[in-house]
Scaffold this motif. Sequence first.
Motif, short mmCIF file in Angstrom:
data_model
loop_
_atom_site.label_atom_id
_atom_site.label_comp_id
_atom_site.label_asym_id
_atom_site.label_seq_id
_atom_site.Cartn_x
_atom_site.Cartn_y
_atom_site.Cartn_z
N TYR A 428 14.02 -0.86 -2.60
CA TYR A 428 12.77 -1.59 -2.41
C TYR A 428 11.92 -1.56 -3.69
O TYR A 428 11.91 -0.56 -4.41
N ARG A 429 11.23 -2.67 -3.95
CA ARG A 429 10.18 -2.74 -4.97
C ARG A 429 8.85 -2.81 -4.22
O ARG A 429 8.69 -3.62 -3.29
N TYR A 430 7.90 -1.97 -4.61
CA TYR A 430 6.69 -1.79 -3.78
C TYR A 430 5.47 -2.47 -4.39
O TYR A 430 5.19 -2.36 -5.59
N LEU A 431 4.78 -3.22 -3.53
CA LEU A 431 3.46 -3.75 -3.84
C LEU A 431 2.42 -2.74 -3.38
O LEU A 431 2.44 -2.30 -2.23
N HIS A 432 1.52 -2.37 -4.31
CA HIS A 432 0.46 -1.41 -4.00
C HIS A 432 -0.84 -2.18 -3.80
O HIS A 432 -1.38 -2.76 -4.76
N ILE A 433 -1.34 -2.20 -2.58
CA ILE A 433 -2.60 -2.88 -2.27
C ILE A 433 -3.67 -1.80 -2.13
O ILE A 433 -3.63 -0.99 -1.19
N PRO A 434 -4.65 -1.74 -3.05
CA PRO A 434 -5.67 -0.68 -2.96
C PRO A 434 -6.56 -0.87 -1.73
O PRO A 434 -6.92 -1.99 -1.35
N ALA A 435 -6.87 0.26 -1.11
CA ALA A 435 -7.75 0.23 0.06
C ALA A 435 -9.20 0.04 -0.39
O ALA A 435 -9.65 0.64 -1.39
N GLY A 436 -9.92 -0.80 0.32
CA GLY A 436 -11.31 -1.08 -0.01
C GLY A 436 -12.24 0.01 0.48
O GLY A 436 -11.82 1.05 1.01
N PRO A 437 -13.56 -0.22 0.35
CA PRO A 437 -14.54 0.80 0.75
C PRO A 437 -14.50 1.11 2.24
O PRO A 437 -14.87 2.21 2.65
N ASN A 438 -14.04 0.17 3.06
CA ASN A 438 -13.95 0.43 4.49
C ASN A 438 -12.58 0.95 4.89
O ASN A 438 -12.27 1.04 6.08
N GLY A 439 -11.72 1.22 3.90
CA GLY A 439 -10.39 1.75 4.17
C GLY A 439 -9.36 0.72 4.51
O GLY A 439 -8.21 1.06 4.82
N GLY A 440 -9.70 -0.57 4.45
CA GLY A 440 -8.76 -1.63 4.76
C GLY A 440 -8.38 -2.45 3.54
O GLY A 440 -8.61 -2.04 2.39
#
Length: 664
Positions: A428-440
């Motif tokens: 797998y190649r992973y996309l990292h989506i940072p969590a925002g201030p509300n954790g989503g």
Amino acid sequence: MTPPNPSRERPSTSRILLEFLGSMNLAVTLLVIVAIAAIIGTVLNQDKPYSDYLLEFGPYWFKVFRDLGLYDVYSATWFVLIMTFLVISTSVCVYRNGPRMLREMRQYRVNVQAKSLRLMRHHEERETAVEIAGVEARAKRLLQNHGYRVREEDHGDHRVLAAMRGRYNRFGYLLTHIGIVVILIGGMLDSNMFLKMAVALGKLKVETHDVPVSQVPASSRIGTWNPSYRGNVSIPEGQSANVLFLQLKDGYVVQQLPFTVTVKKFTVKHYITGQPKDFQSEVVVHDPRTGKTVHDTIRVNHPLDFDGDKIFQASFGDGGSKLQFKIWSLAGVSKPLDFKGTVFGKYALDTQDGKRQLEIDNFRMYNIEQKPGENGISKPVDLGPSVTFKLRNSQGEANEYVNYLVPRRVDGISYFLSGVRSEPNKPYRYLHIPAGPNGGVHRFMQFAEAMHSKTMLDKVSGSMAENTLAAMGKNGDAATLSKIKSSIRQILQLFAQGGYTAVVQSVRERVPADRQKEAADAFLKVLNAGLEGVYRDVLAQDGVNSPTQQDWNFFQAAVPSLSVLPLYGAPVYLQLTNFKQIQAAGLQITRYPGAKVVWIGALMLLSGIFLMFFVSHRRIWLRTEPRGDGGTRVLFAGTSNRNMMEFDRHFGQLKDALFSKLRP
């Protein structure tokens, strides 16, 4: 004219065939081939799906091994033929030699000639003053005391006393060969030869499509007439099944069971490393024909025996867990779509990039990885629940994805991970989506939407162009303003469509080689300023006018993820939000009627080997002739079919014991 000699006539075809089938050379050759096949069947895992072999060996060797039948050696046509010939060859040996050996067990050969006795290795000839009756009485008592059966025959001018011990040694030969035949027949009963014959005759069709069992055609179903089978079935908690899936060639057939299995509850325990430690199923087995019902718990290595069928706890998996998602568009819409689905379900999705088919493959509650700890010692870390699915386009091409429910902390920042691969054997190649201030993921999706918004890009590029003209002292130059604005917007659009790679490629295509480095630095400065401008507008939409360091940390984490979004291979991101896990017990059910036959054959084989190796077939003869003076001429001889050194000692003892009491 010389009459034909019958002994020199050409043997008949049937006799030649019997000699060939019963020859030792044929039997040894067949046994060697069977041994080689057994080695192959041990080294190469059998009865796996063809797709696994294709991934392991590649297209060329996969086809070679498949054509040779090496993926199911013990049911291959050539192996069954060899076993058949071995049964015939061994049976012919028994047919040819059995009657002779049975006669040898019963015949004492009281008509033996003196010449034959003198030619034996063990013989002794003497004369004694004791009359014939006394000699025979002495010899008879001696032999009977040593376990011999004795027969006497009067031939007029001489008498013969014949004794025999260990005659069942010959019966051991028959038991050994018959035992081999019985074992081979039992093994053939438990093979797939009945299924293969049905397929070869067109009575049974191998199903190659992944369809629900209710949609499997009757031509791919087997009734309860099948004498032996070994198949698997996955039964979710609270559900029942009365069929098995038998792997055959590149597909499967459905075996109807004479009973129904219901999984009331499934339980699995894990080690701290996440590996399963123990799993068990509480089942109810019901036979509608007899009304018999059994409640039991099946564990690994603790199967349930139900009227000759053994039910094993073989594996476990998902049983159709119910999942909830938010479907986020990655190309211009930040408002998610709520969606519900189940594992193994297939759904049609309408996206901005066309129709897609969503195929949910699996749900995992635990995902344990080894994380390096202090002093180089790794410790297990649970990444939390995950879902595996495929997104297939209209051409049938699909990427496989694995998305995690909870974010993972990397270098002080929390990321939602989404793995993607185009082929099952690739990592797998992973996309990292940072969590925002509300954790989503909402802020990241706002940022992605803004990067695809023409209004937003026009606003940011116009503002940057005006600031640039102001710095240059050309506030009223409309043509220059439009040109600068267009260039900035183009750079931002290139980034949105292809990331940093598209921006660098544009520089290489438009700028001479000696100026590419300088131009690339300038482009990246403009790009970073534009991205910052877009991000400030996104923050302003959330009421954030004075960004904090945490906001800028998110920006630094989000930009690299935005750059690789074009490589993600999907126009949407499926965020797993909730689930209800339903587990399924993987059961293997077998019926082997040939097992009892094999046990009987094994008992016969062991008994025959014991008789052949530990029992010697011994014969003793006493030939007596009267002398003219009232004495007796005695010829004492014996033979044994094995262990001649021990027989030397034994015959010597008998000879000494007999002649020590007979006066010369």
